[in-house]
Design a protein around this motif. Structure first.
Motif, PDB file in Angstrom:
ATOM      1  N   LEU A  70     -39.979  78.524  34.965  1.00  0.00           N
ATOM      2  CA  LEU A  70     -39.791  79.876  34.159  1.00  0.00           C
ATOM      3  C   LEU A  70     -40.107  80.777  35.251  1.00  0.00           C
ATOM      4  CD1 LEU A  70     -41.717  79.213  30.836  1.00  0.00           C
ATOM      5  CD2 LEU A  70     -39.357  79.601  31.229  1.00  0.00           C
ATOM      6  N   ARG A  78     -34.001  79.789  35.649  1.00  0.00           N
ATOM      7  CA  ARG A  78     -34.683  80.093  34.357  1.00  0.00           C
ATOM      8  C   ARG A  78     -33.950  80.014  33.290  1.00  0.00           C
ATOM      9  NH1 ARG A  78     -35.112  84.276  38.040  1.00  0.00           N
ATOM     10  NH2 ARG A  78     -34.175  85.790  36.769  1.00  0.00           N
ATOM     11  N   LEU A 103     -39.633  85.748  28.711  1.00  0.00           N
ATOM     12  CA  LEU A 103     -38.329  85.938  29.452  1.00  0.00           C
ATOM     13  C   LEU A 103     -37.422  87.122  28.643  1.00  0.00           C
ATOM     14  CD1 LEU A 103     -37.665  82.387  31.029  1.00  0.00           C
ATOM     15  CD2 LEU A 103     -38.502  84.403  32.253  1.00  0.00           C
ATOM     16  N   ASP A 106     -36.947  89.485  31.015  1.00  0.00           N
ATOM     17  CA  ASP A 106     -36.222  88.902  32.461  1.00  0.00           C
ATOM     18  C   ASP A 106     -35.348  90.046  33.118  1.00  0.00           C
ATOM     19  OD1 ASP A 106     -36.212  85.963  34.138  1.00  0.00           O
ATOM     20  OD2 ASP A 106     -34.345  87.426  34.469  1.00  0.00           O
TER      21      ASP A 106
END
Length: 153
Positions: A70, A78, A103, A106
């Motif tokens: 991750l 990812r 995420l 992200d």
């Protein structure tokens, strides 16, 4: 083939990854993927994440190691690892599920899209745990609001 992927000069090779996937039949020991996960090479990490998308729950014994991806520098790693973790987590993996949900922030749009898709298909228990743990990992964030008002407790 694993040795070729683990070479420091490996720059990603979809053909080689697909060939390796063919070798990973039911008898192939999945723990061999640990070598790929542990590689410092982001291209190797992305290859490992791609391969693992085909295996599902049998990867659960490696869930903590898988979750390290991750934080990979490679957005493809990812991206794929979110799918992998959807299929191999249990209610004991709440902190990892929270890290998946985080995420949503992200820097790569593809990863954010994949997490949004993950939210749509996650089991309720996964989403509830992910929200709860994301709120703890990111206090004073939108995750904390979600936990309070969306029955994620």
């Amino acid at each position: 083939m694993i040795e070729t992927i683990l070479e420091p000069s490996f720059e990603g090779d979809g053909v080689l990854a697909n060939d390796l996937l063919k070798e990973f039949g039911p008898e192939f020991p999945k723990e061999n993927v640990r070598l790929l996960i542990a590689s410092p090479n982001p291209e190797v990490q992305a290859t490992a994440a791609f391969l693992m998308t085909f295996w599902g729950f049998e990867l659960h014994p490696f869930v903590s190691e898988i979750a390290t991806l991750l934080e990979s520098k490679n957005s493809r790693a990812r991206f794929d690892v979110t799918e992998v973790l959807l299929g191999c987590t249990t209610p004991d993996d709440g902190e990892i599920l929270g890290r998946v949900l985080i995420l949503l922030d992200d820097p790569h749009i593809g990863v954010r899209w994949k997490v949004a898709q993950w939210i749509c298909v996650a089991q309720y228990w996964q989403l509830r745990l992910a929200g709860r743990h994301a709120a703890r990992l990111r206090p004073n964030s939108a995750f904390e609001i979600l936990e309070k008002f969306c029955c994620l407790r």
